[in-house]
Design a protein around this motif. Structure first.
Motif, PDB file in Angstrom:
ATOM      1  N   ASP A 121       0.840  -1.194   0.000  1.00 21.93           N
ATOM      2  CA  ASP A 121       0.000   0.000   0.000  1.00 21.93           C
ATOM      3  C   ASP A 121       0.880   1.251   0.000  1.00 21.93           C
ATOM      4  O   ASP A 121       1.045   1.928   1.004  1.00 21.93           O
ATOM      5  N   ILE A 122       1.476   1.541  -1.161  1.00 21.99           N
ATOM      6  CA  ILE A 122       2.364   2.686  -1.339  1.00 21.99           C
ATOM      7  C   ILE A 122       1.802   3.561  -2.460  1.00 21.99           C
ATOM      8  O   ILE A 122       1.425   3.066  -3.517  1.00 21.99           O
ATOM      9  N   ASP A 123       1.729   4.856  -2.190  1.00 22.15           N
ATOM     10  CA  ASP A 123       1.258   5.802  -3.203  1.00 22.15           C
ATOM     11  C   ASP A 123       2.331   6.850  -3.464  1.00 22.15           C
ATOM     12  O   ASP A 123       2.998   7.305  -2.539  1.00 22.15           O
ATOM     13  N   LEU A 124       2.487   7.224  -4.725  1.00 22.47           N
ATOM     14  CA  LEU A 124       3.356   8.329  -5.131  1.00 22.47           C
ATOM     15  C   LEU A 124       2.456   9.477  -5.562  1.00 22.47           C
ATOM     16  O   LEU A 124       1.514   9.276  -6.331  1.00 22.47           O
ATOM     17  N   GLU A 125       2.741  10.665  -5.053  1.00 21.14           N
ATOM     18  CA  GLU A 125       1.943  11.831  -5.403  1.00 21.14           C
ATOM     19  C   GLU A 125       2.864  12.995  -5.725  1.00 21.14           C
ATOM     20  O   GLU A 125       3.863  13.195  -5.049  1.00 21.14           O
ATOM     21  N   LYS A 126       2.505  13.749  -6.759  1.00 20.82           N
ATOM     22  CA  LYS A 126       3.268  14.939  -7.102  1.00 20.82           C
ATOM     23  C   LYS A 126       3.075  15.946  -5.979  1.00 20.82           C
ATOM     24  O   LYS A 126       1.967  16.166  -5.504  1.00 20.82           O
ATOM     25  N   TYR A 127       4.156  16.562  -5.526  1.00 22.03           N
ATOM     26  CA  TYR A 127       4.093  17.471  -4.393  1.00 22.03           C
ATOM     27  C   TYR A 127       4.422  18.888  -4.835  1.00 22.03           C
ATOM     28  O   TYR A 127       3.596  19.766  -4.780  1.00 22.03           O
ATOM     29  N   ARG A 128       5.621  19.092  -5.269  1.00 26.53           N
ATOM     30  CA  ARG A 128       6.052  20.382  -5.817  1.00 26.53           C
ATOM     31  C   ARG A 128       6.680  20.107  -7.167  1.00 26.53           C
ATOM     32  O   ARG A 128       6.755  18.966  -7.607  1.00 26.53           O
ATOM     33  N   TYR A 132       0.529   6.601   8.711  1.00 35.01           N
ATOM     34  CA  TYR A 132       1.228   6.585   7.430  1.00 35.01           C
ATOM     35  C   TYR A 132       2.635   7.142   7.605  1.00 35.01           C
ATOM     36  O   TYR A 132       2.862   8.022   8.417  1.00 35.01           O
ATOM     37  N   LEU A 133       3.542   6.620   6.815  1.00 37.62           N
ATOM     38  CA  LEU A 133       4.867   7.204   6.684  1.00 37.62           C
ATOM     39  C   LEU A 133       4.815   8.067   5.428  1.00 37.62           C
ATOM     40  O   LEU A 133       4.406   7.595   4.362  1.00 37.62           O
ATOM     41  N   VAL A 134       5.212   9.341   5.559  1.00 38.30           N
ATOM     42  CA  VAL A 134       5.221  10.249   4.417  1.00 38.30           C
ATOM     43  C   VAL A 134       6.661  10.719   4.200  1.00 38.30           C
ATOM     44  O   VAL A 134       7.299  11.224   5.119  1.00 38.30           O
ATOM     45  N   VAL A 135       7.152  10.524   2.979  1.00 37.30           N
ATOM     46  CA  VAL A 135       8.531  10.872   2.625  1.00 37.30           C
ATOM     47  C   VAL A 135       8.494  11.867   1.472  1.00 37.30           C
ATOM     48  O   VAL A 135       7.755  11.674   0.510  1.00 37.30           O
ATOM     49  N   VAL A 136       9.286  12.937   1.579  1.00 43.60           N
ATOM     50  CA  VAL A 136       9.416  13.900   0.485  1.00 43.60           C
ATOM     51  C   VAL A 136      10.664  13.509  -0.304  1.00 43.60           C
ATOM     52  O   VAL A 136      11.771  13.494   0.224  1.00 43.60           O
ATOM     53  N   THR A 173      17.041  11.919  -3.686  1.00 50.42           N
ATOM     54  CA  THR A 173      17.352  12.065  -2.264  1.00 50.42           C
ATOM     55  C   THR A 173      16.083  12.344  -1.474  1.00 50.42           C
ATOM     56  O   THR A 173      15.112  12.913  -1.980  1.00 50.42           O
ATOM     57  N   ILE A 174      16.113  11.930  -0.223  1.00 51.85           N
ATOM     58  CA  ILE A 174      14.987  12.162   0.675  1.00 51.85           C
ATOM     59  C   ILE A 174      15.207  13.497   1.365  1.00 51.85           C
ATOM     60  O   ILE A 174      16.242  13.738   1.981  1.00 51.85           O
ATOM     61  N   HIS A 175      14.221  14.362   1.252  1.00 52.97           N
ATOM     62  CA  HIS A 175      14.288  15.700   1.850  1.00 52.97           C
ATOM     63  C   HIS A 175      13.766  15.676   3.277  1.00 52.97           C
ATOM     64  O   HIS A 175      14.313  16.313   4.166  1.00 52.97           O
ATOM     65  N   LYS A 176      12.701  14.912   3.517  1.00 50.90           N
ATOM     66  CA  LYS A 176      12.058  14.885   4.818  1.00 50.90           C
ATOM     67  C   LYS A 176      11.191  13.635   4.922  1.00 50.90           C
ATOM     68  O   LYS A 176      10.669  13.160   3.932  1.00 50.90           O
TER      69      LYS A 176
END
Length: 58
Positions: free
Chosen positions: A9-16, A43-47, A53-56
């Motif tokens: 159950d992983i989703d990718l979403e456009k952020y910026r 949920y785990l949310v990763v930017v 690279t992971i920002h946050k």
């Protein structure tokens, strides 16, 4: 927490413009310190930056 991530159950979403959000469900059996007396959806949310690279992560 790693053992409780639902890899199905992983989703990718456009952020910026140059970032995406990766949203991963955490199993219902996981109890966090701040929600131990509640029944929240966790949920785990990763930017993720465009260069991979992971920002946050929260």
């Amino acid at each position: 927490m790693k053992e409780n991530l639902d890899e199905n159950d992983i989703d990718l979403e456009k952020y910026r413009v140059s970032e995406q959000l990766i949203v991963v469900s955490i199993a219902k059996g996981f109890i966090s310190a701040n929600n131990k007396d509640k029944s929240p959806a966790n949920y785990l949310v990763v930017v993720l930056e465009a260069d991979g690279t992971i920002h946050k992560a929260t």
